[in-house]
Design a protein around this motif. Structure first.
Motif, PDB file in Angstrom:
ATOM      1  N   LEU A 162       0.830  -1.205   0.000  1.00  0.00           N
ATOM      2  CA  LEU A 162       0.000   0.000   0.000  1.00  0.00           C
ATOM      3  C   LEU A 162       0.868   1.260   0.000  1.00  0.00           C
ATOM      4  CD1 LEU A 162      -2.714  -1.052   2.618  1.00  0.00           C
ATOM      5  CD2 LEU A 162      -3.022  -0.870   0.141  1.00  0.00           C
ATOM      6  N   GLU A 218      -5.745   5.710   0.184  1.00  0.00           N
ATOM      7  CA  GLU A 218      -7.083   5.477  -0.343  1.00  0.00           C
ATOM      8  C   GLU A 218      -7.275   3.999  -0.666  1.00  0.00           C
ATOM      9  OE1 GLU A 218      -9.255   7.803  -0.100  1.00  0.00           O
ATOM     10  OE2 GLU A 218      -7.743   9.253   0.527  1.00  0.00           O
ATOM     11  N   ASP A 240      -7.741   0.536  -2.545  1.00  0.00           N
ATOM     12  CA  ASP A 240      -7.257   0.018  -3.828  1.00  0.00           C
ATOM     13  C   ASP A 240      -7.564  -1.468  -3.896  1.00  0.00           C
ATOM     14  OD1 ASP A 240      -5.232  -1.416  -2.508  1.00  0.00           O
ATOM     15  OD2 ASP A 240      -3.616  -0.128  -3.184  1.00  0.00           O
ATOM     16  N   ARG A 275       2.709   1.844  -3.393  1.00  0.00           N
ATOM     17  CA  ARG A 275       1.863   2.359  -4.474  1.00  0.00           C
ATOM     18  C   ARG A 275       1.429   3.801  -4.232  1.00  0.00           C
ATOM     19  NH1 ARG A 275      -0.309  -2.999  -4.536  1.00  0.00           N
ATOM     20  NH2 ARG A 275      -2.053  -2.366  -3.224  1.00  0.00           N
ATOM     21  N   ARG A 276       1.089   4.113  -3.008  1.00  0.00           N
ATOM     22  CA  ARG A 276       0.528   5.449  -2.713  1.00  0.00           C
ATOM     23  C   ARG A 276       1.613   6.483  -2.406  1.00  0.00           C
ATOM     24  NH1 ARG A 276      -3.332   9.002  -3.582  1.00  0.00           N
ATOM     25  NH2 ARG A 276      -4.050  10.052  -1.727  1.00  0.00           N
TER      26      ARG A 276
END
Length: 171
Positions: free
Chosen positions: A24, A96, A98, A27-28
């Protein structure tokens, strides 16, 4: 610290582990990809918490009922903090949903400290005075537009649910 329990306590609770948090974050927030992720021991039933490097902590809701708290924390901690006599968690970034995790999650600035342990507090009178000052400052904070809390209130209102929970834990 021994192993962290991953026993599920509620319906709809997700499996949340360090590899998930690493994915997470990567990616963010790619700038934090190299920071180590370590699950924190917590007695909380609403969120899973992971240390992210030396200065951050990732907080993810464990079940659907905890999701609304994420936005409340993001909105209210910055509003409450300036009027309080001690630091409170400071939101740094918002994760957020995903494909790996269906709900919003947050990154906060790490606060050093330790939870008090009954019978092992070196200066209990000082702690009581500081806690009283914190509560008094919190009560002075304008909260007219705050979300309704589902915690607190008269204990009598929790009696039936508490007895049911204790019965389920028998043995």
């Amino acid at each position: 610290m021994g192993p962290v329990s991953t026993q599920k306590m509620r319906d709809g609770e997700l499996d949340i582990d360090a590899p998930l948090v690493e994915r997470l974050v990567a990616r963010r927030f790619p700038a934090w990809t190299e920071l180590p992720v370590t699950r924190l021991r917590s007695s909380g039933t609403e969120n899973a918490m992971f240390r992210l490097g030396p200065e951050l902590v990732v907080r993810l809701p464990r079940h659907p009922g905890a999701v609304a708290d994420v936005t409340h924390e993001r909105d209210w901690l910055p509003r409450l903090g300036p009027g309080l006599p001690v630091p409170v968690p400071e939101p740094v970034a918002s994760g957020e949903p995903d494909g790996d995790f269906p709900w919003p999650w947050s990154v906060f600035r790490w606060l050093d400290g330790a939870n008090p342990v009954a019978g092992a507090v070196e200066e209990p009178e000082r702690l009581a005075k500081e806690l009283g000052g914190f509560v008094a400052a919190l009560r002075r904070t304008p909260t007219a537009d705050a979300p309704r809390s589902y915690r607190g209130g008269p204990l009598a209102g929790q009696d039936e649910a508490t007895r049911e929970a204790l019965a389920r834990l028998a043995g």
